[in-house]
Design a protein around this motif. Structure first.
Motif, PDB file in Angstrom:
ATOM      1  N   GLN A 123      -7.971   8.226  12.827  1.00 28.68           N
ATOM      2  CA  GLN A 123      -7.221   9.002  13.707  1.00 28.68           C
ATOM      3  C   GLN A 123      -6.149   8.210  14.402  1.00 28.68           C
ATOM      4  O   GLN A 123      -5.162   8.620  14.720  1.00 28.68           O
ATOM      5  N   PHE A 124      -6.330   7.139  14.946  1.00 31.32           N
ATOM      6  CA  PHE A 124      -5.434   6.002  15.476  1.00 31.32           C
ATOM      7  C   PHE A 124      -4.425   6.072  14.499  1.00 31.32           C
ATOM      8  O   PHE A 124      -3.209   6.056  14.947  1.00 31.32           O
ATOM      9  N   ARG A 125      -4.809   5.647  13.187  1.00 32.05           N
ATOM     10  CA  ARG A 125      -3.445   5.208  12.330  1.00 32.05           C
ATOM     11  C   ARG A 125      -2.579   6.543  12.284  1.00 32.05           C
ATOM     12  O   ARG A 125      -1.344   6.450  12.108  1.00 32.05           O
ATOM     13  N   THR A 126      -3.318   7.486  12.095  1.00 31.49           N
ATOM     14  CA  THR A 126      -2.427   8.950  11.801  1.00 31.49           C
ATOM     15  C   THR A 126      -1.426   9.023  12.977  1.00 31.49           C
ATOM     16  O   THR A 126      -0.296   9.350  12.872  1.00 31.49           O
ATOM     17  N   VAL A 127      -2.142   8.981  14.117  1.00 34.01           N
ATOM     18  CA  VAL A 127      -1.288   9.574  15.198  1.00 34.01           C
ATOM     19  C   VAL A 127      -0.160   8.368  15.515  1.00 34.01           C
ATOM     20  O   VAL A 127       1.022   8.760  15.644  1.00 34.01           O
ATOM     21  N   VAL A 128      -0.255   7.249  15.173  1.00 37.21           N
ATOM     22  CA  VAL A 128       0.621   6.332  15.483  1.00 37.21           C
ATOM     23  C   VAL A 128       1.627   6.337  14.425  1.00 37.21           C
ATOM     24  O   VAL A 128       2.796   6.288  14.644  1.00 37.21           O
ATOM     25  N   VAL A 129       1.384   6.732  12.944  1.00 36.71           N
ATOM     26  CA  VAL A 129       2.413   6.882  12.168  1.00 36.71           C
ATOM     27  C   VAL A 129       2.882   8.021  12.352  1.00 36.71           C
ATOM     28  O   VAL A 129       4.220   7.962  12.085  1.00 36.71           O
ATOM     29  N   THR A 130       2.475   9.149  12.837  1.00 36.91           N
ATOM     30  CA  THR A 130       3.053  10.413  13.233  1.00 36.91           C
ATOM     31  C   THR A 130       3.988  10.111  14.271  1.00 36.91           C
ATOM     32  O   THR A 130       5.253  10.515  14.071  1.00 36.91           O
ATOM     33  N   LEU A 131       3.801   9.292  15.158  1.00 36.71           N
ATOM     34  CA  LEU A 131       4.646   9.189  16.374  1.00 36.71           C
ATOM     35  C   LEU A 131       5.719   8.314  15.937  1.00 36.71           C
ATOM     36  O   LEU A 131       7.031   8.477  16.481  1.00 36.71           O
ATOM     37  N   ALA A 132       5.521   7.186  15.093  1.00 36.04           N
ATOM     38  CA  ALA A 132       6.597   6.255  14.398  1.00 36.04           C
ATOM     39  C   ALA A 132       7.640   7.253  13.722  1.00 36.04           C
ATOM     40  O   ALA A 132       8.870   6.984  13.908  1.00 36.04           O
ATOM     41  N   LEU A 133       6.936   8.027  12.770  1.00 35.24           N
ATOM     42  CA  LEU A 133       8.247   8.732  11.981  1.00 35.24           C
ATOM     43  C   LEU A 133       8.781   9.691  12.881  1.00 35.24           C
ATOM     44  O   LEU A 133       9.992   9.988  12.618  1.00 35.24           O
ATOM     45  N   SER A 134       8.044  10.306  13.889  1.00 36.78           N
ATOM     46  CA  SER A 134       8.696  11.260  14.661  1.00 36.78           C
ATOM     47  C   SER A 134       9.728  10.689  15.483  1.00 36.78           C
ATOM     48  O   SER A 134      11.077  11.361  15.812  1.00 36.78           O
TER      49      SER A 134
END
Length: 544
Positions: A9-20
């Motif tokens: 969950q942490f990795r997915t949110v971080v990657v989503t925030l970074a790409l966004s």
């Protein structure tokens, strides 16, 4: 970093925030540039229109005054300046007599607003001078009242006075309001982008949580299944893909539980069968052994062929007894019914006893068994009978496969553990054979003649004995360099062992040269349990 590795969950949110964030930066940068260019171009167009209208109005005033002939040149220029200021809504006006026009003492003089001083460039003036019928503009930096600089535009063109003189007129326009508008738009984009980023992160967190929680439950359930809790299942909710996954997982768990139970029942049947057969064979074996002993004792009275048969019967009966004992021991390990009889004991003294017990076999094979004991004299918690069986098995294998070369038994210790290694310099084994050395009934060379009648279960039982003590039994072997078995045991039963006192592979690569001409094939180890002998302290061997 730990959260990154352990939390999907942490990795997915971080990657989503970074790409966004990356997408927002690109889109915001593009929008800021586009909006800024549009604002500037629209302002330039407006400035040009205002300037053209102002110049046209001023020229009309000058043309109409020339027809009446009632106004002086200076008055006409003043009226033209007022009209330019009114029509352009700018007080930043500068006027210069065109190049080649002779100044008149009674005519108008050059003039410029203080904010346009040193602002009009020579390049702009050349363009205006060379193209009197066109309008030219230039982006400049204008001085502000507080001493700072603000963006601006200067528009230049020419007008003609009634007497025929031409004047360069430059009108300055302040773009600070446009800059403020652009800054406002940029701040709005920044705030909106950050707000959108937070919203994307929150949405990603919620969505990933909806997906990650069932995955986490499945992972926890899998760990519990792996640890032996066969009754645990995943709760099934709904009819979506995750519910389908949960149902499939539960069906798999049911199937595994059924198969494991069947295998456990079959294993128990096999264990009981081996144990029962071993016990049942003891009675007829005892009878056969007694009858064989009688024949063996009277073999000198028989013909040679009959005497040889009696010897073979005696030897194979003894081997059969050993095999039955090993099978019973293996069945106890498989059933989990083995109990240790722990008592303090010195591993060095145990090694000395084992070497002495194998002295006749070593003499028969021509091997010199040497004991090297830098440490290991203090008592440790072991089951002496089982560890002695391990050492004797390792010694027997080393003598059997040592090809008459020296055999080194090494004992050492550290704060956590005590270790014993048996090193021979025989033919050795390949890496594949060494990996199977502890398999039951496995032999590296089945065609090789064995002189001590092994059953093929010795090393398997030795490994079980070592692991029952919380230790380990490992092997290193190389073709042409011999083999080395290392037994490592914790000082206290249940203690943790992080490093063995003895290296594996062994440090030596060549056989130790010994002089066997005067060495008797008998035990000469006489070390004290409290303090090692001088030979042991110096790392010298005790020959057998």
């Amino acid at each position: 970093m730990r959260s990154w590795r352990r939390s999907l969950q942490f990795r997915t949110v971080v990657v989503t925030l970074a790409l966004s964030l990356f997408a927002l930066l690109i889109s915001s940068f593009y929008m800021a540039i586009t909006i800024g260019n549009d604002l500037f171009q629209s302002r330039v167009t407006q400035v040009q229109q205002d300037s053209a209208r102002a110049i046209e109005s001023a020229q009309n005033i000058l043309d109409s005054s020339g027809d009446t002939g009632r106004a002086s040149t200076q008055e006409l220029m003043g009226a033209a300046r007022e009209e330019i200021a009114r029509a352009s809504s700018s007080t930043m006006i500068a006027g210069y007599r065109a190049v080649g026009q002779e100044p008149s003492p009674t005519g108008p003089q050059d003039f410029e607003n203080v904010r346009l001083k040193d602002v009009v460039s020579d390049e702009l003036r050349r363009l205006v001078q060379n193209n009197p019928d066109e309008q030219w503009w230039q982006s400049v930096s204008l001085p502000a009242a507080n001493g700072s600089r603000v963006p601006g535009i200067v528009v230049g063109s020419q007008i003609t006075l009634p007497e025929g003189s031409r004047w360069e007129i430059y009108i300055g326009f302040d773009l600070s309001d446009t800059e403020q508008t652009l800054l406002f738009v940029q701040r709005t984009l920044l705030i909106g982008g950050l707000t959108l980023l937070l919203l994307v992160g929150a949405v990603a967190w919620v969505i990933v949580r909806l997906v990650a929680n069932p995955v986490r439950v499945a992972a926890d359930t899998s760990e519990r299944l792996a640890s032996g809790d066969l009754e645990v299942r995943i709760p099934v909710r709904g009819e979506d893909e995750l519910a389908t996954l949960a149902r499939s997982f539960n069906r798999m768990a049911d199937s595994l539980q059924s198969q494991i139970r069947e295998l456990a029942d079959l294993s128990q049947v096999q264990q009981r069968f081996v144990s029962d057969v071993s016990h049942e064979l003891r009675t007829p074996l005892t009878t056969i052994r007694l009858a064989g002993d009688v024949l063996y004792d009277q073999r000198s009275e028989f013909p040679s062929a009959t005497a040889r048969t009696a010897e073979l019967l005696h030897t194979q009966t003894q081997r059969f007894e050993v095999l039955l004992a090993d099978l019973l021991e293996i069945s106890r390990y498989d059933a989990g019914s083995v109990q240790l009889e722990i008592e303090p004991y010195s591993l060095v003294h145990l090694a000395e006893d084992s070497i002495e017990g194998m002295a006749s076999l070593a003499e028969q094979k021509g091997s010199d068994v040497r004991l090297v004991a830098p440490g290991g004299y203090s008592d440790v918690e072991i089951d002496p009978r089982r560890i002695r069986r391990v050492v004797r098995n390792l010694l027997g294998n080393a003598i059997e496969h040592g090809e008459g070369k020296p055999i080194v038994v090494t004992v050492d210790s550290n704060e956590q553990a005590v270790a014993l290694s048996v090193r021979d310099y025989g033919h050795g084994m390949t890496e594949q054979d060494a990996q199977r050395a502890f398999d039951r009934f496995w032999r590296a060379d089945p065609s090789r003649k064995r002189t001590i009648g092994g059953t093929g279960l010795g090393l398997a039982i030795a490994l079980e004995d070592a692991q029952l003590h919380g230790g380990s039994l490992e092997v290193w072997s190389q073709v042409g360099a011999g083999s080395c078995f290392r037994l490592t045991l914790p000082r206290l039963l249940g203690g943790e062992v992080t490093m063995s006192p003895l290296p594996l592979p062994p440090e030596d690569a060549e056989p130790i040269p010994v002089d066997t001409t005067d060495a008797p094939a008998s035990t000469s180890a006489d070390a004290s349990a409290e303090a090692p002998t001088d030979a042991a302290r110096n790392g010298k061997g005790v020959g057998v």
